[in-house]
Design a protein around this motif. Structure first.
Motif, PDB file in Angstrom:
ATOM      1  N   ASP A 155      66.760 -15.910  14.922  1.00  0.00           N
ATOM      2  CA  ASP A 155      67.000 -17.565  14.718  1.00  0.00           C
ATOM      3  C   ASP A 155      68.215 -18.064  15.027  1.00  0.00           C
ATOM      4  O   ASP A 155      68.131 -19.323  15.133  1.00  0.00           O
ATOM      5  CB  ASP A 155      66.734 -17.465  13.017  1.00  0.00           C
ATOM      6  N   LEU A 197      59.237 -21.671  14.773  1.00  0.00           N
ATOM      7  CA  LEU A 197      59.969 -21.819  16.261  1.00  0.00           C
ATOM      8  C   LEU A 197      60.221 -20.500  16.889  1.00  0.00           C
ATOM      9  O   LEU A 197      60.541 -19.521  16.014  1.00  0.00           O
ATOM     10  CB  LEU A 197      61.116 -22.712  15.906  1.00  0.00           C
ATOM     11  N   PRO A 228      62.942 -18.463  19.320  1.00  0.00           N
ATOM     12  CA  PRO A 228      64.076 -18.975  19.936  1.00  0.00           C
ATOM     13  C   PRO A 228      63.968 -18.100  21.449  1.00  0.00           C
ATOM     14  O   PRO A 228      63.809 -16.995  21.408  1.00  0.00           O
ATOM     15  CB  PRO A 228      65.135 -18.355  18.863  1.00  0.00           C
ATOM     16  N   SER A 270      59.110 -28.672  19.418  1.00  0.00           N
ATOM     17  CA  SER A 270      60.018 -27.809  20.727  1.00  0.00           C
ATOM     18  C   SER A 270      61.153 -28.859  21.045  1.00  0.00           C
ATOM     19  O   SER A 270      61.047 -29.681  21.290  1.00  0.00           O
ATOM     20  CB  SER A 270      58.980 -27.359  21.776  1.00  0.00           C
ATOM     21  N   GLU A 328      68.094 -26.577  22.620  1.00  0.00           N
ATOM     22  CA  GLU A 328      69.227 -26.457  21.665  1.00  0.00           C
ATOM     23  C   GLU A 328      70.670 -27.054  22.519  1.00  0.00           C
ATOM     24  O   GLU A 328      70.792 -26.819  23.514  1.00  0.00           O
ATOM     25  CB  GLU A 328      69.432 -25.229  21.057  1.00  0.00           C
ATOM     26  N   ARG A 336      69.276 -22.574  25.790  1.00  0.00           N
ATOM     27  CA  ARG A 336      68.856 -22.194  24.524  1.00  0.00           C
ATOM     28  C   ARG A 336      67.431 -23.097  24.337  1.00  0.00           C
ATOM     29  O   ARG A 336      67.651 -24.258  24.420  1.00  0.00           O
ATOM     30  CB  ARG A 336      69.348 -22.074  23.215  1.00  0.00           C
ATOM     31  N   SER A 368      64.119 -23.688  21.684  1.00  0.00           N
ATOM     32  CA  SER A 368      63.459 -23.469  20.499  1.00  0.00           C
ATOM     33  C   SER A 368      61.822 -24.122  20.570  1.00  0.00           C
ATOM     34  O   SER A 368      61.628 -25.232  20.944  1.00  0.00           O
ATOM     35  CB  SER A 368      63.989 -24.405  19.141  1.00  0.00           C
ATOM     36  N   GLN A 423      58.012 -24.425  19.516  1.00  0.00           N
ATOM     37  CA  GLN A 423      57.215 -24.068  18.766  1.00  0.00           C
ATOM     38  C   GLN A 423      55.894 -23.461  18.737  1.00  0.00           C
ATOM     39  O   GLN A 423      55.289 -23.562  19.717  1.00  0.00           O
ATOM     40  CB  GLN A 423      56.672 -25.758  17.915  1.00  0.00           C
TER      41      GLN A 423
END
Length: 317
Positions: free
Chosen positions: A143, A159, A161, A213, A216, A225, A227, A229
């Protein structure tokens, strides 16, 4: 060195009567495998056996011996949960008029996944104009992106990662981008495959228009990075995410080299410079490819990657 989880798993089935007395021995070791096929009664031509793309290490009239490393013979590496699996096939092609039918036997070596394992995308096979070789990584993370995920099963709507990076070594600074990403139910993209678009149009996270989504914030230019969904596509099935990763000049962003996601009530936003988000405007149309410049002037380096398998589950089912 990875700890041996299962000594070996060898699945076989009878495809001809001559296989009924065959004996197969598989010995999975760290980094390599030995395999022996023996049958004193078989009329098979042992010189024809192949392990993936490899010829036998040695053979006699009644047995075949392979001793090979996992980075040879077209072994496939898959991570499922806490297992690291290397898979291949023992192949006998036969020949016209033979009494022994052709057959294929799956070969699997399974190990416990090391806790510090990081999925290496490929072995470095090129250099950039004599500068250090580049090594790319991509994988599903925990996470807080501090290490690999302990599970590849995700609930619908949660999510996922994902992080991609490049080892810059002594190379000039590089910016990592995800050019294209799609989800599929197979580790190899095939004509007619059902696909779920995630990133298209040269860096547009199209999935962010209808989900949570997002890219990051960067911690450093050499990694990106995401994330993602968890989606309904291929629910409860094995899913593979296919991506094109780009290593690019940090100062060379344009509408074909970018990372854009959609922000509700705001529109498309450029990850690396919100002020320059105008280059994301083409995400709703077509971001036309232009001739790439070089990164010294050097051309951007592109590598194909596959993440998976992962599974998305529905709590309501």
């Amino acid at each position: 060195m990875m700890a041996l989880f299962w000594c070996c798993v060898l699945l076989s089935f009878l495809v001809a009567a001559s296989l009924a007395n065959a004996e197969l021995k598989l010995d999975c070791k760290p980094g390599h495998v030995t395999l022996v096929w023996m049958d004193s009664r078989s009329q098979a031509d042992t010189s024809l056996f192949r392990l993936g793309s490899c010829f036998p290490t040695s053979f006699t009239s009644r047995d075949v011996f392979f001793s090979v490393e996992f980075n040879n013979c077209d072994f496939r590496r898959l991570v499922t949960g806490n297992e690291l699996n290397y898979t291949n096939e023992l192949i006998y092609p036969s020949y016209p008029g033979s009494h022994v039918l052709p057959f294929t036997l799956p070969v699997v070596c399974s190990y416990e996944r090391p806790k510090d394992w990081y999925p290496l995308l490929y072995e470095p096979v090129f250099s950039t104009f004599g500068v250090e070789q580049l090594v790319f990584h991509i994988g599903i993370m925990n996470d807080d992106f501090s290490g690999p995920a302990e599970s590849t099963s995700f609930h619908l709507g949660s999510l996922i990662p994902i992080m991609a990076s490049v080892e810059q070594q002594t190379h000039q600074p590089l910016l990592v981008l995800l050019d294209e990403c799609v989800a599929a139910t197979t580790p190899d993209l095939q004509s007619g495959s059902d696909l779920y678009p995630i990133i298209t149009n040269k860096g547009c996270l199209v999935d962010s228009k209808t989900s949570r989504s997002k890219f990051e914030p960067r911690q450093k230019s050499s990694e990106i990075r995401l994330s993602l969904q968890a989606f309904r596509f291929a629910l409860e099935q094995e899913v593979y995410i296919h991506c094109s990763i780009v290593a690019w000049d940090p100062h060379g962003l344009d509408n074909t080299k970018k990372a854009c996601h959609y922000v509700k009530d705001h529109g498309w936003e450029l990850l690396d410079d919100h002020v320059s988000s105008g280059i994301c405007a083409c995400c709703d149309s077509t971001c036309k490819t232009r001739k790439t410049r070089s990164l010294s002037g050097n051309a951007g380096l592109v590598q194909q990657a596959v993440i998976g398998p992962l599974t998305i589950t529905d709590l309501m089912s």
